[in-house]
Design an enzyme around this catalytic site. Structure first.
Site, PDB file in Angstrom:
ATOM      1  N   PHE A  23       0.831  -1.207   0.000  1.00 54.56           N
ATOM      2  CA  PHE A  23       0.000   0.000   0.000  1.00 54.56           C
ATOM      3  C   PHE A  23       0.868   1.262   0.000  1.00 54.56           C
ATOM      4  O   PHE A  23       0.360   2.368  -0.135  1.00 54.56           O
ATOM      5  CB  PHE A  23      -0.876   0.054   1.272  1.00 54.56           C
ATOM      6  CG  PHE A  23      -2.001  -0.951   1.304  1.00 54.56           C
ATOM      7  CD1 PHE A  23      -2.084  -2.007   0.411  1.00 54.56           C
ATOM      8  CD2 PHE A  23      -3.002  -0.823   2.250  1.00 54.56           C
ATOM      9  CE1 PHE A  23      -3.129  -2.935   0.464  1.00 54.56           C
ATOM     10  CE2 PHE A  23      -4.055  -1.732   2.312  1.00 54.56           C
ATOM     11  CZ  PHE A  23      -4.110  -2.779   1.414  1.00 54.56           C
ATOM     12  N   SER A  24       2.174   1.103   0.186  1.00 55.41           N
ATOM     13  CA  SER A  24       3.041   2.272   0.367  1.00 55.41           C
ATOM     14  C   SER A  24       3.110   3.185  -0.862  1.00 55.41           C
ATOM     15  O   SER A  24       3.094   4.414  -0.702  1.00 55.41           O
ATOM     16  CB  SER A  24       4.452   1.837   0.782  1.00 55.41           C
ATOM     17  OG  SER A  24       4.389   1.247   2.055  1.00 55.41           O
ATOM     18  N   LYS A  73      14.506  -6.875   5.408  1.00 57.75           N
ATOM     19  CA  LYS A  73      14.688  -5.930   6.518  1.00 57.75           C
ATOM     20  C   LYS A  73      15.917  -6.210   7.385  1.00 57.75           C
ATOM     21  O   LYS A  73      16.550  -5.291   7.879  1.00 57.75           O
ATOM     22  CB  LYS A  73      13.447  -5.941   7.419  1.00 57.75           C
ATOM     23  CG  LYS A  73      12.266  -5.212   6.857  1.00 57.75           C
ATOM     24  CD  LYS A  73      11.166  -5.160   7.901  1.00 57.75           C
ATOM     25  CE  LYS A  73       9.990  -4.360   7.403  1.00 57.75           C
ATOM     26  NZ  LYS A  73       8.972  -4.178   8.443  1.00 57.75           N
ATOM     27  N   ASN A  94      13.712  -0.547   7.986  1.00 65.79           N
ATOM     28  CA  ASN A  94      12.589  -0.451   7.035  1.00 65.79           C
ATOM     29  C   ASN A  94      12.677   0.816   6.184  1.00 65.79           C
ATOM     30  O   ASN A  94      11.887   0.982   5.268  1.00 65.79           O
ATOM     31  CB  ASN A  94      11.230  -0.534   7.755  1.00 65.79           C
ATOM     32  CG  ASN A  94      10.848   0.778   8.410  1.00 65.79           C
ATOM     33  OD1 ASN A  94      11.711   1.569   8.775  1.00 65.79           O
ATOM     34  ND2 ASN A  94       9.558   1.013   8.554  1.00 65.79           N
ATOM     35  N   ASP A 109       9.274   1.395  12.209  1.00 67.37           N
ATOM     36  CA  ASP A 109       8.140   0.540  12.617  1.00 67.37           C
ATOM     37  C   ASP A 109       7.786   0.753  14.092  1.00 67.37           C
ATOM     38  O   ASP A 109       6.618   0.911  14.441  1.00 67.37           O
ATOM     39  CB  ASP A 109       8.473  -0.939  12.392  1.00 67.37           C
ATOM     40  CG  ASP A 109       8.394  -1.332  10.930  1.00 67.37           C
ATOM     41  OD1 ASP A 109       7.650  -0.681  10.180  1.00 67.37           O
ATOM     42  OD2 ASP A 109       9.090  -2.292  10.539  1.00 67.37           O
ATOM     43  N   GLY A 134       3.486 -13.480  19.591  1.00 70.23           N
ATOM     44  CA  GLY A 134       4.419 -13.620  18.478  1.00 70.23           C
ATOM     45  C   GLY A 134       5.792 -13.131  18.909  1.00 70.23           C
ATOM     46  O   GLY A 134       5.907 -12.330  19.859  1.00 70.23           O
ATOM     47  N   LEU A 231      -1.462  -6.046  14.533  1.00 72.40           N
ATOM     48  CA  LEU A 231      -0.619  -5.357  13.546  1.00 72.40           C
ATOM     49  C   LEU A 231      -1.115  -5.598  12.122  1.00 72.40           C
ATOM     50  O   LEU A 231      -0.681  -4.926  11.184  1.00 72.40           O
ATOM     51  CB  LEU A 231       0.841  -5.788  13.671  1.00 72.40           C
ATOM     52  CG  LEU A 231       1.528  -5.511  15.003  1.00 72.40           C
ATOM     53  CD1 LEU A 231       3.030  -5.681  14.856  1.00 72.40           C
ATOM     54  CD2 LEU A 231       1.200  -4.122  15.537  1.00 72.40           C
ATOM     55  N   TYR A 233      -3.297  -5.185   8.913  1.00 70.68           N
ATOM     56  CA  TYR A 233      -4.136  -4.078   8.444  1.00 70.68           C
ATOM     57  C   TYR A 233      -5.095  -4.495   7.344  1.00 70.68           C
ATOM     58  O   TYR A 233      -5.973  -3.726   6.969  1.00 70.68           O
ATOM     59  CB  TYR A 233      -3.280  -2.889   7.987  1.00 70.68           C
ATOM     60  CG  TYR A 233      -2.230  -3.219   6.949  1.00 70.68           C
ATOM     61  CD1 TYR A 233      -0.931  -3.514   7.340  1.00 70.68           C
ATOM     62  CD2 TYR A 233      -2.545  -3.241   5.597  1.00 70.68           C
ATOM     63  CE1 TYR A 233       0.030  -3.824   6.397  1.00 70.68           C
ATOM     64  CE2 TYR A 233      -1.581  -3.546   4.653  1.00 70.68           C
ATOM     65  CZ  TYR A 233      -0.294  -3.838   5.064  1.00 70.68           C
ATOM     66  OH  TYR A 233       0.661  -4.146   4.129  1.00 70.68           O
TER      67      TYR A 233
HETATM   68  P1  ATR Z   1       7.240 -10.719  11.023  1.00 70.58           P
HETATM   69  O1  ATR Z   1       8.443  -9.945  10.581  1.00 70.58           O
HETATM   70  O2  ATR Z   1       5.993 -10.353  10.288  1.00 70.58           O
HETATM   71  O3  ATR Z   1       7.063 -10.692  12.491  1.00 70.58           O
HETATM   72  P2  ATR Z   1       8.396 -13.355  11.243  1.00 70.58           P
HETATM   73  O4  ATR Z   1       9.653 -12.793  11.764  1.00 70.58           O
HETATM   74  O5  ATR Z   1       8.425 -14.472  10.238  1.00 70.58           O
HETATM   75  O6  ATR Z   1       7.507 -12.217  10.556  1.00 70.58           O
HETATM   76  O7  ATR Z   1       7.487 -13.806  12.495  1.00 70.58           O
HETATM   77  C1  ATR Z   1       6.216 -14.346  12.367  1.00 70.58           C
HETATM   78  C2  ATR Z   1       5.624 -14.564  13.762  1.00 70.58           C
HETATM   79  O8  ATR Z   1       4.287 -15.072  13.609  1.00 70.58           O
HETATM   80  C3  ATR Z   1       6.361 -15.572  14.598  1.00 70.58           C
HETATM   81  O9  ATR Z   1       6.166 -15.257  15.940  1.00 70.58           O
HETATM   82  C4  ATR Z   1       5.632 -16.864  14.229  1.00 70.58           C
HETATM   83  O10 ATR Z   1       5.727 -17.883  15.204  1.00 70.58           O
HETATM   84  P3  ATR Z   1       6.944 -18.949  15.172  1.00 70.58           P
HETATM   85  O11 ATR Z   1       8.119 -18.247  15.787  1.00 70.58           O
HETATM   86  O12 ATR Z   1       6.461 -20.087  15.973  1.00 70.58           O
HETATM   87  O13 ATR Z   1       7.164 -19.291  13.711  1.00 70.58           O
HETATM   88  C5  ATR Z   1       4.225 -16.374  14.183  1.00 70.58           C
HETATM   89  N1  ATR Z   1       3.364 -17.215  13.370  1.00 70.58           N
HETATM   90  C6  ATR Z   1       3.387 -17.350  12.011  1.00 70.58           C
HETATM   91  N2  ATR Z   1       2.426 -18.209  11.608  1.00 70.58           N
HETATM   92  C7  ATR Z   1       1.784 -18.629  12.732  1.00 70.58           C
HETATM   93  C8  ATR Z   1       0.681 -19.518  12.987  1.00 70.58           C
HETATM   94  N3  ATR Z   1       0.062 -20.154  11.995  1.00 70.58           N
HETATM   95  N4  ATR Z   1       0.309 -19.687  14.279  1.00 70.58           N
HETATM   96  C9  ATR Z   1       0.929 -19.050  15.291  1.00 70.58           C
HETATM   97  N5  ATR Z   1       1.973 -18.191  15.119  1.00 70.58           N
HETATM   98  C10 ATR Z   1       2.386 -17.991  13.853  1.00 70.58           C
END
Ligand code: ATR
Length: 290
Positions: A23-24, A73, A94, A109, A134, A231, A233
């Protein structure tokens, strides 16, 4: 409004893989047009193996700067001349700002999230206890920013417990906040919620096209004393936020963070205050179009 490109036009952009969904471009170009700035924002598809060359091109093509998104990133750090303390602490950039041949890596961010908290939800994190769901890159940016803004205790729950432990350890070592990892179970989350004012959902669960999905969570433990942020959107009202709102909590979508991180990048590149309402309208139009 159509951007007029001339010999003098200054170029900003986005490096990501993919970039089609972003969207940026709509948000930044609307902002440039509304202030009649001779700037344009262009998306660049940069494959992982081409990142070093792409960053060199920022200098070679004399771009004003670029945003950096998934999956670059973290990987972009070694190619930059300087990092802000936020970028260093989060280990992610970012926004790159090009100043006379030097490339400075920022991370807007976290500050964008804090601005969204303050301006969209009227919430100040100082002295508050927070639950972060997360432990990935987005969780790290948010947790570091909250710690810097004076949050007292940060509890982190993650599907992979070890990542939550690592993030908690780093926050304890490098920030004044008290952080701990907790199990992602209804019982553990429920216990923590009694003493928490802010909950931030940072996983992609519930994002379009999976908008029917919802992270498992003890919604019955929520009430009007809680602010719940997602987070994500797209959609702006996730299942997670819908259920939190039904339980009586205040809710805030990821659009606020998207808007304010972009506004901060705009300010770094142009030196002007960002036209927030124009940018917000452009984001909402993008959402409607998709
Ligand atoms: P971002 O930069 O968007 O945070 P990321 O570094 O890949 O992306 O992190 C994704 C986060 O969403 C992680 O906390 C991931 O959990 P894991 O560390 O167990 O992988 C979490 N996540 C992704 N898919 C998930 C799912 N289906 N259920 C629960 N947590 C999920």
């Amino acid at each position: 409004m159509q951007v007029k490109i001339k010999g003098t036009t200054k170029i900003c952009g986005l490096f990501g893989y993919p970039v089609e969904h972003s969207f940026s471009p709509a948000m930044q170009n609307a902002a440039f047009s509304s202030l009649l700035l001779d700037f344009v924002y262009v998306p660049f598809t940069v494959a992982p193996g081409d990142l070093a060359q792409a960053v060199r091109a920022v200098r070679a093509l004399n771009l004003v700067g670029v945003n950096v998104t998934v999956p670059h990133k973290e990987k972009v750090l070694p190619f930059l001349d300087e990092l802000t303390p936020e970028a260093q602490l989060t280990g992610a950039v970012n926004t790159i700002v090009h100043i006379e041949g030097r490339l400075v890596g920022h991370n807007t961010d976290g500050a964008g999230f804090l601005r969204a908290l303050r301006e969209e939800a009227g919430f100040s994190p100082a002295g508050k206890n927070v639950l972060v769901l997360g432990a990935g890159g987005a969780a790290r940016a948010v947790a570091v920013a909250l710690a810097g803004a004076g949050a007292q205790e940060i509890s982190i729950a993650n599907r992979t417990a070890q990542r939550a432990q690592e993030l908690a350890r780093e926050l304890n070592e490098r920030t004044p906040a008290k952080a701990r990892a907790i199990f992602w179970s209804a019982r553990h989350l429920g216990e923590v919620l009694g003493n928490v004012q802010l909950i931030v959902q940072t996983t992609p669960v519930g994002m379009t096209p999976g908008r029917e999905q919802c992270p498992s969570f003890p919604f019955h433990c929520l009430g009007r004393e809680h602010l719940v942020c997602d987070l994500i959107y797209n959609p702006p009202m996730t299942k997670f936020l819908e259920r939190a709102r039904e339980a009586g909590a205040a809710v805030s979508s990821g659009l606020g963070m998207l808007l304010h991180q972009g506004a901060l990048a705009f300010e770094l590149w142009t030196g002007k205050n960002a036209p927030l309402e124009v940018m917000r309208r452009a984001l909402l139009e993008q959402l409607q179009e998709r």
